[in-house]
Design a protein around this motif. Structure first.
Motif, PDB file in Angstrom:
ATOM      1  N   SER A 326       0.834  -1.208   0.000  1.00 35.53           N
ATOM      2  CA  SER A 326       0.000   0.000   0.000  1.00 35.53           C
ATOM      3  C   SER A 326       0.865   1.252   0.000  1.00 35.53           C
ATOM      4  O   SER A 326       1.989   1.241   0.511  1.00 35.53           O
ATOM      5  CB  SER A 326      -0.939   0.004   1.207  1.00 35.53           C
ATOM      6  N   PRO A 327       0.338   2.365  -0.567  1.00 37.15           N
ATOM      7  CA  PRO A 327       1.108   3.619  -0.546  1.00 37.15           C
ATOM      8  C   PRO A 327       1.308   4.109   0.881  1.00 37.15           C
ATOM      9  O   PRO A 327       0.552   3.751   1.790  1.00 37.15           O
ATOM     10  CB  PRO A 327       0.222   4.572  -1.358  1.00 37.15           C
ATOM     11  N   ALA A 328       2.301   4.939   1.079  1.00 37.98           N
ATOM     12  CA  ALA A 328       2.687   5.355   2.434  1.00 37.98           C
ATOM     13  C   ALA A 328       1.540   6.026   3.183  1.00 37.98           C
ATOM     14  O   ALA A 328       1.321   5.757   4.367  1.00 37.98           O
ATOM     15  CB  ALA A 328       3.897   6.281   2.362  1.00 37.98           C
ATOM     16  N   TYR A 329       0.779   6.898   2.479  1.00 34.88           N
ATOM     17  CA  TYR A 329      -0.292   7.616   3.181  1.00 34.88           C
ATOM     18  C   TYR A 329      -1.370   6.652   3.672  1.00 34.88           C
ATOM     19  O   TYR A 329      -1.864   6.771   4.801  1.00 34.88           O
ATOM     20  CB  TYR A 329      -0.894   8.687   2.258  1.00 34.88           C
ATOM     21  N   ILE A 334      -4.103   3.367   8.022  1.00 29.98           N
ATOM     22  CA  ILE A 334      -4.610   2.066   8.494  1.00 29.98           C
ATOM     23  C   ILE A 334      -3.902   1.630   9.775  1.00 29.98           C
ATOM     24  O   ILE A 334      -4.531   1.109  10.712  1.00 29.98           O
ATOM     25  CB  ILE A 334      -4.454   1.014   7.382  1.00 29.98           C
ATOM     26  N   LEU A 335      -2.601   1.870   9.841  1.00 28.72           N
ATOM     27  CA  LEU A 335      -1.883   1.481  11.053  1.00 28.72           C
ATOM     28  C   LEU A 335      -2.351   2.298  12.261  1.00 28.72           C
ATOM     29  O   LEU A 335      -2.495   1.763  13.365  1.00 28.72           O
ATOM     30  CB  LEU A 335      -0.376   1.643  10.845  1.00 28.72           C
ATOM     31  N   VAL A 336      -2.637   3.592  12.054  1.00 24.14           N
ATOM     32  CA  VAL A 336      -3.175   4.401  13.151  1.00 24.14           C
ATOM     33  C   VAL A 336      -4.563   3.896  13.553  1.00 24.14           C
ATOM     34  O   VAL A 336      -4.921   3.892  14.736  1.00 24.14           O
ATOM     35  CB  VAL A 336      -3.233   5.891  12.751  1.00 24.14           C
ATOM     36  N   SER A 337      -5.346   3.433  12.573  1.00 29.80           N
ATOM     37  CA  SER A 337      -6.684   2.922  12.904  1.00 29.80           C
ATOM     38  C   SER A 337      -6.607   1.641  13.733  1.00 29.80           C
ATOM     39  O   SER A 337      -7.475   1.380  14.567  1.00 29.80           O
ATOM     40  CB  SER A 337      -7.490   2.670  11.633  1.00 29.80           C
ATOM     41  N   ILE A 338      -5.562   0.835  13.522  1.00 33.02           N
ATOM     42  CA  ILE A 338      -5.382  -0.360  14.361  1.00 33.02           C
ATOM     43  C   ILE A 338      -5.047   0.058  15.787  1.00 33.02           C
ATOM     44  O   ILE A 338      -5.516  -0.539  16.766  1.00 33.02           O
ATOM     45  CB  ILE A 338      -4.287  -1.274  13.765  1.00 33.02           C
ATOM     46  N   ILE A 339      -4.250   1.108  15.917  1.00 37.98           N
ATOM     47  CA  ILE A 339      -3.974   1.653  17.251  1.00 37.98           C
ATOM     48  C   ILE A 339      -5.268   2.151  17.891  1.00 37.98           C
ATOM     49  O   ILE A 339      -5.534   1.910  19.076  1.00 37.98           O
ATOM     50  CB  ILE A 339      -2.954   2.802  17.153  1.00 37.98           C
TER      51      ILE A 339
END
Length: 487
Positions: A326-329, A334-339
């Motif tokens: 996936s692109p960086a943005y 998505i990683l912040v949403s897992i947090i």
């Protein structure tokens, strides 16, 4: 702009949002009732947001996403179907519970309904024990993502969870609800973006279904199992997932969710019965959209990368593969949403641990506790329980989804029958106590038997099935004897 730097920007923005919303909730708290149940004042908007954010944990994306990547649609039968079945039972429960009981805590129901202080204390202990272990799942999810986001070791990453879980819990339910509202928006938007991106990369949903049906490869490099053609779209994954294992999960996930304290407290904190009912219906509708995108996102990810590189466990599959394609943005969002999913579930459970310890246990042992002292004791308990969960998360469970099902099974086996019978039937104290004890003991004994023997036929049965059956049988047996004695 490189990926780690962009992720740091998203992480910084998320931190600011958490500080602001938790601080705002802190200043709304003036009494124990505010701290415990937000003054029973939550409207439909806040109730729906906190219900959704509390529901959607790290297991929902890391556990379920990894499970669907390996076993396809059988993951829907194992988890999503039982979860939504449990929500239907909560709707049925909400009207009478909200109308007839003015609870501060979940265990208090068993004291008010059955006049049993012993049962109140025992339920509180079960709840505290279960949630401390469940929070380790959220810390693990947080740690996995943070270690990827900031490129730091897992053991260092999980320390950061303190900054979020403790801070967002200290202000009581108002702080939890306001941070949950931010987290709910992040979760909803990001997983729609995740699903949409993967669907577009595959050329549409129909192409995902077609390619998934043809896929014939091991899910993880070096794995002994191989997904057969058609397996990803078969509800039993062409024999890789035993029907008994999937179907009996209802007695862990489904009935466990229907008797789960965190949802009962959300019903109690709604401003009226209509709001409580609408809260569950609206949240489940929004969750059904999120899960649809997660299911097609995980299936589409499998089509794009048929075999994952080696991972330590199934929970690492989704973030590992997203980092690659996936692109960086999008990866940062998505990683912040897992947090966000980890924090919103963990702070809710940590608050329930604290309120049950002070209100259901300490208050029964020491009658006179001033309101200010009670609030301070809650904050001390939050710090202690958070520390215990942190220490346990140094050696986390291998699979979030299976571990979560076992924790939820404790509630289905011990409190489901006493809770629903207490709301809908008129029964004796002894029947409820017998039901609670029999279900809990049966559940733990069978779980221990599974762990020690490793017999396949036993491993394929969720211990919640036996625990629930024992709980129901004990309840009716004592009821029958009581009625016979009266006649």
């Amino acid at each position: 702009m490189n990926g780690p730097f962009l992720s740091m920007i998203f992480f910084f923005i998320y931190t600011i949002l958490m500080i602001y919303s938790a601080r705002s909730g802190f200043y709304d708290t003036y009494s124990v009732e505010d701290f415990f149940v937000a003054g029973r004042s939550l409207n439909t908007f806040f109730s729906t947001a906190t219900f959704l954010a509390t529901w959607f944990s790290a297991a929902s994306i890391l556990g379920l996403g990894g499970y669907i990547y390996i076993y396809g649609l059988s993951g829907v039968i194992y988890s999503i179907f039982p979860w939504f079945s449990g929500a239907i039972l909560l709707v049925l429960l909400s009207r009478r519970l909200r109308k007839e009981y003015s609870l501060f805590t979940y265990p208090e129901f068993f004291s008010l309904r059955y006049n049993s202080k012993i049962m109140q204390i025992c339920v509180a202990l079960i709840m505290i024990f279960s949630y401390i272990f469940y929070i380790t799942m959220q810390i693990k999810g947080f740690g996995l993502v943070m270690s990827m986001l900031l490129n730091i070791p897992y053991t260092a990453a999980i320390f950061l969870v303190y900054l979020y879980i403790l801070y967002t819990t200290f202000g009581g339910l108002f702080s939890v609800v306001k941070t949950d509202t931010v987290n709910a928006f992040i979760i909803f938007a990001s997983f729609l973006a995740f699903g949409t991106y993967i669907i577009l990369q595959n050329g549409g949903i129909s192409n995902i279904i077609h390619q998934a049906d043809l896929l014939d490869a091991p899910p993880i490099f070096g794995s002994e199992i191989k997904t057969p053609p058609g397996g990803l779209l078969d509800i039993f994954c062409k024999g890789l997932q035993p029907p008994a294992y999937l179907l009996t999960s209802f007695f862990g996930w489904g009935l466990g969710l229907a008797a789960n304290p965190q949802y009962v407290i959300r019903i109690v904190s709604a401003k009226d019965t209509a709001t409580a009912k609408k809260m569950i219906i609206f949240a489940v509708f929004l969750l059904s959209i999120i899960y649809t995108f997660i299911v097609f996102g995980a299936l589409g990810l499998r089509v794009l990368i048929p075999t994952s590189p080696p991972v330590n466990n199934v929970d690492e599959i989704i973030p590992t593969l997203l980092n690659r394609i996936s692109p960086a943005y999008l990866n940062g969002i998505i990683l912040v949403s897992i947090i966000a999913a980890s924090v919103s579930t963990a702070n809710s459970q940590l608050l329930l641990i604290a309120t049950s310890f002070t209100y259901d246990i300490l208050k029964n042992l020491r009658k006179e506790i001033r309101e200010e002292e009670m609030l301070n004791l809650n904050r001390i308990t939050i710090a202690v329980a958070g520390t215990l969960s942190l220490l346990l998360s140094f050696n986390p469970p291998k699979s979030l989804i299976e571990f979560g099902g076992n924790i939820w099974g404790i509630f289905s086996s011990s409190t489901f029958i006493p809770l629903y019978a207490g709301v809908f039937l008129k029964n004796s104290t002894r029947a409820a106590e017998a039901s609670f004890t029999s279900g809990l003991i049966t559940y733990l004994v069978f779980l221990l038997l599974q762990t020690l023997t490793k017999i396949t036929i036993l491993s394929n049965i969720h211990p919640g099935l036996l625990g629930f059956t024992a709980s129901l049988a004990a309840f009716w047996a004592v009821e029958w004897r009581s009625k016979r004695a009266k006649h």
